[in-house]
Design a protein around this motif. Structure first.
Motif, PDB file in Angstrom:
ATOM      1  N   MET A 256       0.817  -1.224   0.000  1.00 23.53           N
ATOM      2  CA  MET A 256       0.000   0.000   0.000  1.00 23.53           C
ATOM      3  C   MET A 256       0.842   1.261   0.000  1.00 23.53           C
ATOM      4  SD  MET A 256       0.553  -1.170   3.185  1.00 23.53           S
ATOM      5  CE  MET A 256      -0.823  -2.242   3.559  1.00 23.53           C
ATOM      6  N   LEU A 257       2.118   1.150   0.428  1.00 24.15           N
ATOM      7  CA  LEU A 257       3.031   2.288   0.409  1.00 24.15           C
ATOM      8  C   LEU A 257       4.010   2.227  -0.756  1.00 24.15           C
ATOM      9  CD1 LEU A 257       3.949   2.597   4.214  1.00 24.15           C
ATOM     10  CD2 LEU A 257       2.048   3.647   2.972  1.00 24.15           C
ATOM     11  N   GLU A 258       4.354   1.026  -1.202  1.00 23.96           N
ATOM     12  CA  GLU A 258       5.344   0.876  -2.265  1.00 23.96           C
ATOM     13  C   GLU A 258       4.751   1.065  -3.661  1.00 23.96           C
ATOM     14  OE1 GLU A 258       8.205  -2.445  -1.611  1.00 23.96           O
ATOM     15  OE2 GLU A 258       6.890  -2.892   0.085  1.00 23.96           O
ATOM     16  N   ASP A 259       3.591   0.491  -3.879  1.00 23.27           N
ATOM     17  CA  ASP A 259       2.923   0.616  -5.180  1.00 23.27           C
ATOM     18  C   ASP A 259       1.417   0.601  -4.955  1.00 23.27           C
ATOM     19  OD1 ASP A 259       2.145   0.641  -7.824  1.00 23.27           O
ATOM     20  OD2 ASP A 259       3.601  -0.878  -8.473  1.00 23.27           O
ATOM     21  N   PRO A 260       0.894   1.693  -4.390  1.00 18.04           N
ATOM     22  CA  PRO A 260      -0.533   1.709  -4.055  1.00 18.04           C
ATOM     23  C   PRO A 260      -1.442   1.529  -5.258  1.00 18.04           C
ATOM     24  CG  PRO A 260       0.438   3.900  -3.811  1.00 18.04           C
ATOM     25  CD  PRO A 260       1.569   2.941  -3.989  1.00 18.04           C
ATOM     26  N   ASP A 261      -1.042   2.038  -6.415  1.00 20.79           N
ATOM     27  CA  ASP A 261      -1.890   1.892  -7.599  1.00 20.79           C
ATOM     28  C   ASP A 261      -2.006   0.423  -8.009  1.00 20.79           C
ATOM     29  OD1 ASP A 261      -2.342   4.606  -7.703  1.00 20.79           O
ATOM     30  OD2 ASP A 261      -0.753   4.983  -9.163  1.00 20.79           O
ATOM     31  N   ALA A 262      -0.877  -0.286  -7.973  1.00 21.69           N
ATOM     32  CA  ALA A 262      -0.909  -1.716  -8.345  1.00 21.69           C
ATOM     33  C   ALA A 262      -1.732  -2.514  -7.348  1.00 21.69           C
ATOM     34  CB  ALA A 262       0.520  -2.255  -8.433  1.00 21.69           C
ATOM     35  N   LEU A 263      -1.588  -2.204  -6.064  1.00 25.71           N
ATOM     36  CA  LEU A 263      -2.367  -2.920  -5.061  1.00 25.71           C
ATOM     37  C   LEU A 263      -3.858  -2.645  -5.230  1.00 25.71           C
ATOM     38  CD1 LEU A 263      -2.629  -4.692  -2.579  1.00 25.71           C
ATOM     39  CD2 LEU A 263      -2.267  -2.660  -1.164  1.00 25.71           C
ATOM     40  N   ALA A 264      -4.216  -1.381  -5.422  1.00 29.30           N
ATOM     41  CA  ALA A 264      -5.632  -1.038  -5.598  1.00 29.30           C
ATOM     42  C   ALA A 264      -6.207  -1.734  -6.817  1.00 29.30           C
ATOM     43  CB  ALA A 264      -5.803   0.473  -5.711  1.00 29.30           C
ATOM     44  N   ARG A 265      -5.441  -1.759  -7.927  1.00 26.53           N
ATOM     45  CA  ARG A 265      -5.920  -2.440  -9.133  1.00 26.53           C
ATOM     46  C   ARG A 265      -6.142  -3.925  -8.873  1.00 26.53           C
ATOM     47  NH1 ARG A 265      -2.033   0.695 -11.776  1.00 26.53           N
ATOM     48  NH2 ARG A 265      -0.619  -1.114 -11.859  1.00 26.53           N
ATOM     49  N   SER A 266      -5.197  -4.540  -8.150  1.00 32.45           N
ATOM     50  CA  SER A 266      -5.321  -5.970  -7.867  1.00 32.45           C
ATOM     51  C   SER A 266      -6.570  -6.259  -7.043  1.00 32.45           C
ATOM     52  CB  SER A 266      -4.070  -6.461  -7.110  1.00 32.45           C
ATOM     53  OG  SER A 266      -2.917  -6.381  -7.917  1.00 32.45           O
ATOM     54  N   ILE A 267      -6.845  -5.398  -6.072  1.00 31.37           N
ATOM     55  CA  ILE A 267      -8.031  -5.592  -5.246  1.00 31.37           C
ATOM     56  C   ILE A 267      -9.298  -5.339  -6.065  1.00 31.37           C
ATOM     57  CG2 ILE A 267      -9.304  -4.735  -3.238  1.00 31.37           C
ATOM     58  CD1 ILE A 267      -6.557  -4.139  -1.946  1.00 31.37           C
ATOM     59  N   LEU A 268      -9.313  -4.259  -6.820  1.00 33.43           N
ATOM     60  CA  LEU A 268     -10.502  -3.930  -7.610  1.00 33.43           C
ATOM     61  C   LEU A 268     -10.783  -4.964  -8.678  1.00 33.43           C
ATOM     62  CD1 LEU A 268      -9.942  -0.081  -8.030  1.00 33.43           C
ATOM     63  CD2 LEU A 268     -11.741  -1.180  -6.679  1.00 33.43           C
ATOM     64  N   ASP A 269      -9.726  -5.502  -9.297  1.00 33.57           N
ATOM     65  CA  ASP A 269      -9.900  -6.478 -10.369  1.00 33.57           C
ATOM     66  C   ASP A 269     -10.220  -7.874  -9.851  1.00 33.57           C
ATOM     67  OD1 ASP A 269      -9.334  -4.484 -12.153  1.00 33.57           O
ATOM     68  OD2 ASP A 269      -7.270  -5.138 -12.550  1.00 33.57           O
ATOM     69  N   GLY A 270      -9.720  -8.185  -8.627  1.00 32.54           N
ATOM     70  CA  GLY A 270      -9.831  -9.572  -8.195  1.00 32.54           C
ATOM     71  C   GLY A 270     -10.549  -9.816  -6.888  1.00 32.54           C
ATOM     72  N   ALA A 271     -10.980  -8.761  -6.189  1.00 32.40           N
ATOM     73  CA  ALA A 271     -11.610  -8.970  -4.883  1.00 32.40           C
ATOM     74  C   ALA A 271     -12.831  -9.868  -5.032  1.00 32.40           C
ATOM     75  CB  ALA A 271     -12.012  -7.639  -4.255  1.00 32.40           C
ATOM     76  N   PRO A 272     -12.870 -10.972  -4.262  1.00 35.39           N
ATOM     77  CA  PRO A 272     -13.988 -11.912  -4.407  1.00 35.39           C
ATOM     78  C   PRO A 272     -15.286 -11.358  -3.818  1.00 35.39           C
ATOM     79  CG  PRO A 272     -12.502 -12.603  -2.649  1.00 35.39           C
ATOM     80  CD  PRO A 272     -11.871 -11.405  -3.296  1.00 35.39           C
TER      81      PRO A 272
END
Length: 272
Positions: A256-272
């Motif tokens: 969340m601090l190193e690459d917040p955009d990538a983390l947010a995308r991963s959650i938005l794209d894959g959150a069950p």
């Protein structure tokens, strides 16, 4: 993404001793973000605005952390019960829960103890078992380990907290000022008790085994350069039927601090 870009909080309350911040449209599906040991809900600040485009985002300070009240004992089950009580009081259900690091243990305990409350689970850098743990960075030992840990903890500055966090990252990080301020509220006693409770939780039974019986959709996200937990251990979660495993390239323990955009995308794209 800077803290100033965050959507204004719709609620900032303390319920059953748990400090809760809720951001996003009331009609949006709820997404609960659970921080790891020694951290606070404000650690999620860089990803909240992105997640709030789809979810009603709920961040909490776990018991004894940040602005939340302490507990007499910090078993993971009791922490989960306190969080569940807060969610019940707020009238929140069918949660998607994201747990970072040991916050994933509280998230897993929520699934175990309140299966009605959790619709799906995302674990970010959550060690599956003791076998996956890597050697602790020296600065973290200096901040936390007896016999000098209590004194160092009491005297720790914002700079020391930032250096300790940076030791678990693989990329440069900017720690929100609010996170540093809130982390300084946490007592040494509470921190050590929480660590001990986490050890007991995964020693009793590894997380993948717990979730294999839970029957909840699962997304696991790891940085491929995590210095705290072996990144390959993310595949231990593949024993959970239907589990998705995703590695973030060039990221350590603090996505969340190193690459917040990538983390947010991963959650938005894959959150069950």
């Amino acid at each position: 993404m800077s803290e100033s870009s965050l959507t204004p909080a719709s609620e900032d309350v303390t319920v059953h001793g748990v400090h809760v911040v809720i951001i996003g449209e009331p009609a949006a599906p709820p997404l609960l973000l659970v921080h790891g040991s020694g951290a606070t809900g404000s650690m999620w600040a860089p990803v909240v605005a992105s997640l709030a485009t789809r979810y009603r985002v709920i961040t909490i300070d776990l018991p004894g952390c940040g602005r939340s009240a302490p507990m007499s004992t910090y078993t993971v089950a009791r922490q989960a019960d306190r969080v569940a009580a807060a969610m019940d009081e707020l009238g929140v259900g069918d949660l998607r829960v994201v747990g970072h690091s040991s916050g994933g243990y509280v998230a897993t305990a929520l699934v175990e103890r309140r299966t009605d409350l959790v619709g799906g689970l995302v674990l970010v850098s959550t060690g599956p078992s003791h076998a996956a743990l890597l050697p602790e960075p020296a600065i973290i030992r200096a901040l936390t380990a007896p016999p000098f840990g209590p004194l160092v903890w009491a005297l720790r500055t914002g700079s020391m907290i930032r250096r300790g966090l940076a030791a678990t990252a693989a990329a440069p990080i900017t720690v929100p000022d609010s996170a540093v301020s809130d982390m300084r509220r946490t007592s040494y006693r509470a921190f050590r008790a929480i660590l001990a409770a986490n050890v007991d939780y995964i020693a009793t039974r590894p997380v993948p085994e717990r979730l294999a019986e839970a029957g909840k959709p699962l997304l696991v996200i790891f940085g491929d350069r995590d210095p705290r937990w072996d990144p390959a251990s993310a595949h231990d979660y593949e024993v959970v039927p239907g589990a998705q495993v995703h590695h973030l390239r060039g990221v350590g323990h603090l996505a969340m601090l190193e690459d917040p955009d990538a983390l947010a995308r991963s959650i938005l794209d894959g959150a069950p």
